[in-house]
Design a protein around this motif. Structure first.
Motif, mmCIF file in Angstrom:
data_model
loop_
_atom_site.group_PDB
_atom_site.id
_atom_site.type_symbol
_atom_site.label_atom_id
_atom_site.label_comp_id
_atom_site.label_asym_id
_atom_site.label_seq_id
_atom_site.Cartn_x
_atom_site.Cartn_y
_atom_site.Cartn_z
ATOM 1 N N PHE A 216 0.824 -1.213 0.000
ATOM 2 C CA PHE A 216 0.000 0.000 0.000
ATOM 3 C C PHE A 216 0.856 1.260 0.000
ATOM 4 C CE2 PHE A 216 -1.828 3.544 2.396
ATOM 5 C CZ PHE A 216 -2.926 3.825 1.614
ATOM 6 N N ALA A 217 1.837 1.332 0.892
ATOM 7 C CA ALA A 217 2.595 2.579 1.044
ATOM 8 C C ALA A 217 3.293 2.998 -0.252
ATOM 9 C CB ALA A 217 3.585 2.466 2.198
ATOM 10 N N PRO A 218 4.124 2.149 -0.872
ATOM 11 C CA PRO A 218 4.762 2.603 -2.121
ATOM 12 C C PRO A 218 3.754 2.890 -3.226
ATOM 13 C CG PRO A 218 5.201 0.259 -1.730
ATOM 14 C CD PRO A 218 4.613 0.811 -0.478
ATOM 15 N N CYS A 219 2.710 2.071 -3.318
ATOM 16 C CA CYS A 219 1.695 2.314 -4.351
ATOM 17 C C CYS A 219 0.972 3.632 -4.112
ATOM 18 C CB CYS A 219 0.691 1.174 -4.381
ATOM 19 S SG CYS A 219 1.330 -0.394 -5.007
ATOM 20 N N ALA A 220 0.685 3.945 -2.843
ATOM 21 C CA ALA A 220 -0.020 5.191 -2.522
ATOM 22 C C ALA A 220 0.827 6.415 -2.827
ATOM 23 C CB ALA A 220 -0.439 5.187 -1.054
ATOM 24 N N TRP A 221 2.135 6.350 -2.566
ATOM 25 C CA TRP A 221 3.001 7.489 -2.894
ATOM 26 C C TRP A 221 2.983 7.743 -4.402
ATOM 27 C CZ3 TRP A 221 4.325 10.798 0.603
ATOM 28 C CH2 TRP A 221 4.601 10.403 1.912
ATOM 29 N N VAL A 222 3.068 6.665 -5.191
ATOM 30 C CA VAL A 222 3.087 6.819 -6.649
ATOM 31 C C VAL A 222 1.730 7.305 -7.161
ATOM 32 C CG1 VAL A 222 3.288 5.581 -8.850
ATOM 33 C CG2 VAL A 222 4.898 5.100 -6.988
ATOM 34 N N PHE A 223 0.654 6.658 -6.705
ATOM 35 C CA PHE A 223 -0.666 7.033 -7.204
ATOM 36 C C PHE A 223 -1.034 8.442 -6.755
ATOM 37 C CE2 PHE A 223 -5.285 6.845 -7.714
ATOM 38 C CZ PHE A 223 -5.400 6.177 -8.910
ATOM 39 N N GLY A 224 -0.664 8.810 -5.533
ATOM 40 C CA GLY A 224 -0.932 10.168 -5.062
ATOM 41 C C GLY A 224 -0.205 11.212 -5.896
ATOM 42 N N ALA A 225 1.046 10.927 -6.236
ATOM 43 C CA ALA A 225 1.796 11.863 -7.081
ATOM 44 C C ALA A 225 1.126 12.011 -8.443
ATOM 45 C CB ALA A 225 3.235 11.375 -7.240
ATOM 46 N N LEU A 226 0.633 10.909 -8.999
ATOM 47 C CA LEU A 226 -0.059 10.969 -10.282
ATOM 48 C C LEU A 226 -1.383 11.729 -10.167
ATOM 49 C CD1 LEU A 226 0.608 7.359 -11.611
ATOM 50 C CD2 LEU A 226 1.637 9.490 -12.435
ATOM 51 N N CYS A 227 -2.047 11.627 -9.002
ATOM 52 C CA CYS A 227 -3.271 12.408 -8.781
ATOM 53 C C CYS A 227 -2.965 13.907 -8.794
ATOM 54 C CB CYS A 227 -3.920 12.024 -7.453
ATOM 55 S SG CYS A 227 -4.876 10.501 -7.514
ATOM 56 N N TYR A 228 -1.879 14.292 -8.114
ATOM 57 C CA TYR A 228 -1.487 15.704 -8.134
ATOM 58 C C TYR A 228 -1.181 16.150 -9.559
ATOM 59 C CZ TYR A 228 -1.237 16.606 -3.117
ATOM 60 O OH TYR A 228 -1.554 16.825 -1.805
ATOM 61 N N LEU A 229 -0.484 15.302 -10.323
ATOM 62 C CA LEU A 229 -0.174 15.643 -11.712
ATOM 63 C C LEU A 229 -1.452 15.758 -12.531
ATOM 64 C CD1 LEU A 229 1.816 16.085 -14.022
ATOM 65 C CD2 LEU A 229 1.999 13.590 -14.244
ATOM 66 N N SER A 230 -2.391 14.841 -12.332
ATOM 67 C CA SER A 230 -3.657 14.877 -13.068
ATOM 68 C C SER A 230 -4.406 16.173 -12.781
ATOM 69 C CB SER A 230 -4.515 13.665 -12.676
ATOM 70 O OG SER A 230 -5.682 13.603 -13.446
ATOM 71 N N GLY A 231 -4.474 16.568 -11.504
ATOM 72 C CA GLY A 231 -5.145 17.810 -11.148
ATOM 73 C C GLY A 231 -4.446 19.023 -11.731
ATOM 74 N N ALA A 232 -3.108 19.015 -11.714
ATOM 75 C CA ALA A 232 -2.347 20.139 -12.265
ATOM 76 C C ALA A 232 -2.580 20.268 -13.765
ATOM 77 C CB ALA A 232 -0.862 19.954 -11.973
ATOM 78 N N LEU A 233 -2.606 19.137 -14.470
ATOM 79 C CA LEU A 233 -2.863 19.178 -15.910
ATOM 80 C C LEU A 233 -4.271 19.688 -16.202
ATOM 81 C CD1 LEU A 233 -1.185 15.824 -17.015
ATOM 82 C CD2 LEU A 233 -0.356 18.147 -17.459
ATOM 83 N N ARG A 234 -5.235 19.335 -15.340
ATOM 84 C CA ARG A 234 -6.604 19.836 -15.520
ATOM 85 C C ARG A 234 -6.637 21.352 -15.325
ATOM 86 N NH1 ARG A 234 -8.968 16.542 -12.328
ATOM 87 N NH2 ARG A 234 -9.653 15.038 -13.913
ATOM 88 N N LEU A 235 -5.897 21.852 -14.347
ATOM 89 C CA LEU A 235 -5.828 23.302 -14.140
ATOM 90 C C LEU A 235 -5.248 24.007 -15.359
ATOM 91 C CD1 LEU A 235 -4.556 23.689 -10.450
ATOM 92 C CD2 LEU A 235 -6.759 24.432 -11.362
ATOM 93 N N ILE A 236 -4.210 23.424 -15.926
ATOM 94 C CA ILE A 236 -3.583 24.030 -17.107
ATOM 95 C C ILE A 236 -4.555 24.027 -18.278
ATOM 96 C CG2 ILE A 236 -1.745 23.730 -18.818
ATOM 97 C CD1 ILE A 236 -0.043 22.575 -16.468
ATOM 98 N N GLY A 237 -5.248 22.887 -18.461
ATOM 99 C CA GLY A 237 -6.231 22.827 -19.544
ATOM 100 C C GLY A 237 -7.372 23.788 -19.333
ATOM 101 N N ALA A 238 -7.809 23.952 -18.078
ATOM 102 C CA ALA A 238 -8.914 24.862 -17.778
ATOM 103 C C ALA A 238 -8.540 26.303 -18.084
ATOM 104 C CB ALA A 238 -9.310 24.734 -16.314
ATOM 105 N N ARG A 239 -7.277 26.643 -17.921
ATOM 106 C CA ARG A 239 -6.843 28.023 -18.210
ATOM 107 C C ARG A 239 -7.080 28.362 -19.676
ATOM 108 N NH1 ARG A 239 -2.270 31.208 -19.459
ATOM 109 N NH2 ARG A 239 -2.082 33.031 -18.116
ATOM 110 N N ARG A 240 -6.879 27.391 -20.553
ATOM 111 C CA ARG A 240 -7.127 27.622 -21.979
ATOM 112 C C ARG A 240 -8.616 27.730 -22.268
ATOM 113 N NH1 ARG A 240 -3.531 23.302 -22.650
ATOM 114 N NH2 ARG A 240 -5.282 22.027 -23.402
ATOM 115 N N VAL A 241 -9.412 26.889 -21.612
ATOM 116 C CA VAL A 241 -10.851 26.811 -21.928
ATOM 117 C C VAL A 241 -11.618 27.980 -21.341
ATOM 118 C CG1 VAL A 241 -12.945 25.421 -21.552
ATOM 119 C CG2 VAL A 241 -10.773 24.304 -22.126
ATOM 120 N N PHE A 242 -11.287 28.393 -20.105
ATOM 121 C CA PHE A 242 -12.150 29.328 -19.364
ATOM 122 C C PHE A 242 -11.642 30.765 -19.349
ATOM 123 C CE2 PHE A 242 -13.037 25.214 -17.030
ATOM 124 C CZ PHE A 242 -14.223 24.989 -17.705
ATOM 125 N N ARG A 243 -10.517 31.056 -19.943
ATOM 126 C CA ARG A 243 -10.058 32.448 -19.978
ATOM 127 C C ARG A 243 -10.936 33.251 -20.923
ATOM 128 N NH1 ARG A 243 -5.147 34.191 -18.007
ATOM 129 N NH2 ARG A 243 -5.048 35.775 -19.615
#
Length: 201
Positions: free
Chosen positions: A174-201
């Motif tokens: 669980f611990a190593p998998c959670a560190w990796v999956f959590g990091a990917l969740c942060y990346l997924s959210g960051a990419l959504r923020l970047i995409g939203a900047r293009r769509v909603f400006r």
């Protein structure tokens, strides 16, 4: 990332099952709540140290999560039904990592806190995007017909369920998998923020 492809495979049998449940008198909200109860049962089993047994209610919970929409399409869709569905999903998504922390706080505590924080951030970018999309009349059916806008991302429901199955099969990881999956969740959210900047400006 895989939800759109998964929907094309699972929607036809789910719709058939949903129509049968609707004819039997099932309601979409009832199926949603049953799915939540099954998901919380899976979390309880994990917390009690029976992670592999949790796979059974976990699978049934995710089946119910697909069937509630199919029942709604066969009867009557409602905004409240979509709202209840996403709230129950988030409750389940938070409960399972928490259960691993409760099962072994010393080993899983830090990783569990990290992945839950990443879920919080990723969920915020997802729901905030949906609000702005609704305000601008933007629609999509890539992940199926939904009550709110489902923005795609690096990690979606399919990947999350695969992660949950993995950690139930391999609770010691669980611990190593959670560190990796959590990091990917942060990346997924960051990419959504970047995409939203293009769509909603």
């Amino acid at each position: 990332m895989l939800d759109a492809q998964a929907r094309r495979l699972i929607d036809p049998p789910l719709n058939r099952m949903g129509r049968a449940l609707a004819r039997a008198g099932a309601t979409a909200d009832g199926v949603t709540l049953a799915g939540l109860v099954l998901g919380l049962l899976a979390a309880l089993l994990v917390a009690l140290g029976a992670a592999q047994w949790a796979l059974l209610p976990l699978a049934a919970s995710r089946l119910a999560d697909g069937l509630d929409g199919a029942v709604a399409r066969a009867t009557r869709r409602s905004d409240y039904g979509g709202y209840l569905d996403i709230a129950c999903d988030f409750a389940f998504y938070g409960a399972l990592p928490l259960a691993f922390v409760l099962a072994d706080p010393a080993t899983n505590g830090a990783a569990g806190a990290f992945i839950l924080a990443s879920f919080y951030f990723n969920g915020t970018t997802f729901l905030g995007y949906a609000i702005l999309a609704e305000r601008r009349g933007i629609e999509t059916a890539a992940q199926g017909i939904k009550s709110l806008y489902f923005s795609n991302g690096l990690l979606e429901g399919t990947e999350t369920i695969a992660f949950f199955v993995l950690i139930c099969l391999w609770p010691g990881g669980f611990a190593p998998c959670a560190w990796v999956f959590g990091a990917l969740c942060y990346l997924s959210g960051a990419l959504r923020l970047i995409g939203a900047r293009r769509v909603f400006r």
